[in-house]
Design a protein around this motif. Structure first.
Motif: not given
Length: 543
Positions: A322-332
């Motif tokens: 399932k989709r990870n609710p904590a996922y944010k990816g690379k910060w810009h």
């Protein structure tokens, strides 16, 4: 009385046309006219330049007794020219340029235009006519790739710079795509107006002084960007920049995965853990002519397990992702307005040294008419090339000379289309469908299903009325395979080949036997270099 298809009217009109042409030739308003009733040899000069290898021919237009100048070979460059008795001014009243072309084999890539040459430099001879020979006007059809237009290009000498500039008509008319005779007319009027006619119908009207009608415009702009002006090194054209004061939040985890295992998921009730998704086909039997040494160990083809059809699933159950609710990816860092932004830099404008004012173009006179083209098609017929001072002269020709031929050709084309009818159209469509299906059958992911698909195509070719139904069946096969490739499922059958000495010997013997069978086969099979392999009715498994 002489009769032709469609009655005697075309014959009468052709007789009238002959009389009219005699009057045209004698008219003071006719500057130049060539009907090509007589051979061009001795009157027109073929270029002796090495690159022009195309052979011109004096030939009849298909279905007519009317002669023309024919492009007789495909994929060649052609060049031929005819000098006028004296140069003709384009600045004194109306001038009409008109000629016929017939693309008897169509036109996929090539030109069929004329060049109206200005007086050449001293020492120039017609036999050295080529692409570099200066012209005043280039006019006529051109089609290749994305290009499909009736060119009108004129070269004009800038009185300030002394340079000749090439001006192209914007949004020119398209080229007719059929194989009929068409007549192209360009009318240059003293009020700076240009009118382009195709088959006597107005297709384009333009003004030589309008910046919208020609590119580049005849009258240059008053100012131009200063070529000496350079952008300062500290000039910043970025409207937005990353906020230099922004800081990544402490809780921002760039390594957090996009998906995680759904720990709350539970195995569906009725899931068959001990049942495989596929089983051997119980109805399949080993073919009687199967040779284990030649064909490999036989295994029954696999089918979907019937028990899995009604069950929620088979085999080992695993918790889904399932989709990870904590996922944010690379910060810009966020973007902010650039405080140093100065806008897009442009050089300063300076007066254009080539600017001039004019109330009309100053055309160079026409001293010769030339055809200099490259084409991938043969069968291009040029005819009835006319330069006149009166629109009525060109109109008379179109009505008495071109139109009767065109009507005969159009009627014949319509009859041929009627004969072909719906059956011919459907046959053409079905052939294209069959060709496409054979191409699809060769796709790698359909390799295990290719024999079945080919069988279906062959049945459709034998019984064209089944094409739609068989096409649907093939689409179902492709869709099924594609879905299983995406979501798992039926795996391609596998054949384990034996590589023992006995197998090699057997293969050698079989090869000799095949050589005997090939004797007496068609020349097409000989070109392929080998006899077609024996087809098996049961799927083999591949390594």
């Amino acid at each position: 009385m002489v009769r032709v298809r469609g009655g005697v009217l075309p014959v009468l009109l052709m007789l009238v046309a002959c009389f009219a042409f005699q009057q045209l030739s004698a008219s003071d308003d006719t500057v130049f006219y060539d009907s090509f009733d007589d051979t061009f040899e001795g009157r027109w000069i073929v270029s002796s330049k090495e690159e022009y290898q195309g052979v011109w021919s004096h030939s009849k237009s298909e279905g007519h007794e009317d002669y023309g100048l024919l492009v007789s070979e495909p994929a060649k460059k052609y060049a031929i020219v005819k000098e006028l008795e004296k140069p003709e001014s384009l600045n004194d009243g109306t001038i009409v340029l008109q000629f016929e072309t017939r693309l008897q084999n169509g036109l996929e890539c090539g030109g069929a235009y004329l060049k109206y040459l200005r007086p050449q430099e001293a020492g120039w001879e017609p036999k050295i006519f080529d692409n570099e020979s200066p012209y005043s006007i280039m006019f006529g059809p051109d089609k290749c790739g994305l290009t499909n237009k009736v060119h009108f290009i004129f070269k004009h000498k800038n009185p300030k710079s002394g340079e000749y500039v090439e001006h192209h008509l914007t949004t020119p008319p398209a080229v007719p795509v059929d194989k009929l005779t068409h007549v192209y007319t360009a009318i240059l009027k003293p009020n700076n107006e240009l009118v382009i006619l195709v088959d006597g119908e107005e297709k384009k009207k333009a003004n030589f002084l309008s910046a919208d009608d020609f590119m580049p415009p005849l009258i240059p702009t008053k100012t131009i960007p200063d070529p000496e002006d350079k952008k300062p090194e500290d000039w910043d054209e970025r409207a937005k920049i990353q906020d230099p004061n922004a800081v990544k939040p402490e809780d921002w985890d760039e390594d957090a995965p996009m998906e995680i295992v759904d720990e709350e998921a539970e195995k569906p009730e009725g899931w068959l853990d001990d049942e495989p998704e596929e089983i051997d086909d119980p109805d399949s039997t080993k073919p009687e002519d199967w040779d284990d040494e030649e064909d490999g160990e036989w295994e029954a083809p696999r089918i979907e397990n019937p028990k899995c059809v009604t069950a929620p699933g088979c085999g080992e159950w695993k918790k889904p992702m399932k989709r990870n609710p904590a996922y944010k990816g690379k910060w810009h860092a966020p973007l902010i307005d650039n405080p140093s932004y100065k806008g897009v830099w442009k050089p300063q404008e300076i007066p254009n040294p080539s600017y001039f004012e004019a109330d009309k173009p100053n055309f160079e006179p026409i001293a010769a008419v030339g055809i200099e083209i490259w084409t991938m098609q043969d069968g291009i017929l040029f005819d009835n090339i006319l330069i006149a001072k009166d629109e009525k002269v060109a109109q008379t020709y179109r009505e008495t000379g071109w139109k009767p031929k065109f009507e005969v050709e159009k009627e014949k084309s319509k009859e041929e289309e009627d004969v072909q009818g719906t059956d011919g159209f459907l046959a053409t469509v079905q052939k294209k469908i069959f060709d496409l299906l054979y191409t699809v059958a060769d796709l790698p992911f359909l390799s295990s299903h290719k024999p079945k698909i080919v069988d279906l195509i062959e049945k459709a070719e034998e019984q064209p009325n089944l094409t739609v139904g068989i096409l649907v069946a093939i689409v179902v096969i492709i869709f099924t395979v594609f879905v299983k490739l995406l979501f798992g499922g039926k795996k391609p059958a596998r054949v384990e080949k034996k590589t023992t000495g006995a197998t090699a010997a057997s293969s050698s013997a079989a090869a000799k036997e095949d050589e005997k069978e090939k004797e007496g086969t068609s020349s097409e099979s000989e070109k392929e270099g080998a006899a077609a392999p024996r087809r098996r009715s049961t799927t083999r498994r591949e390594n």
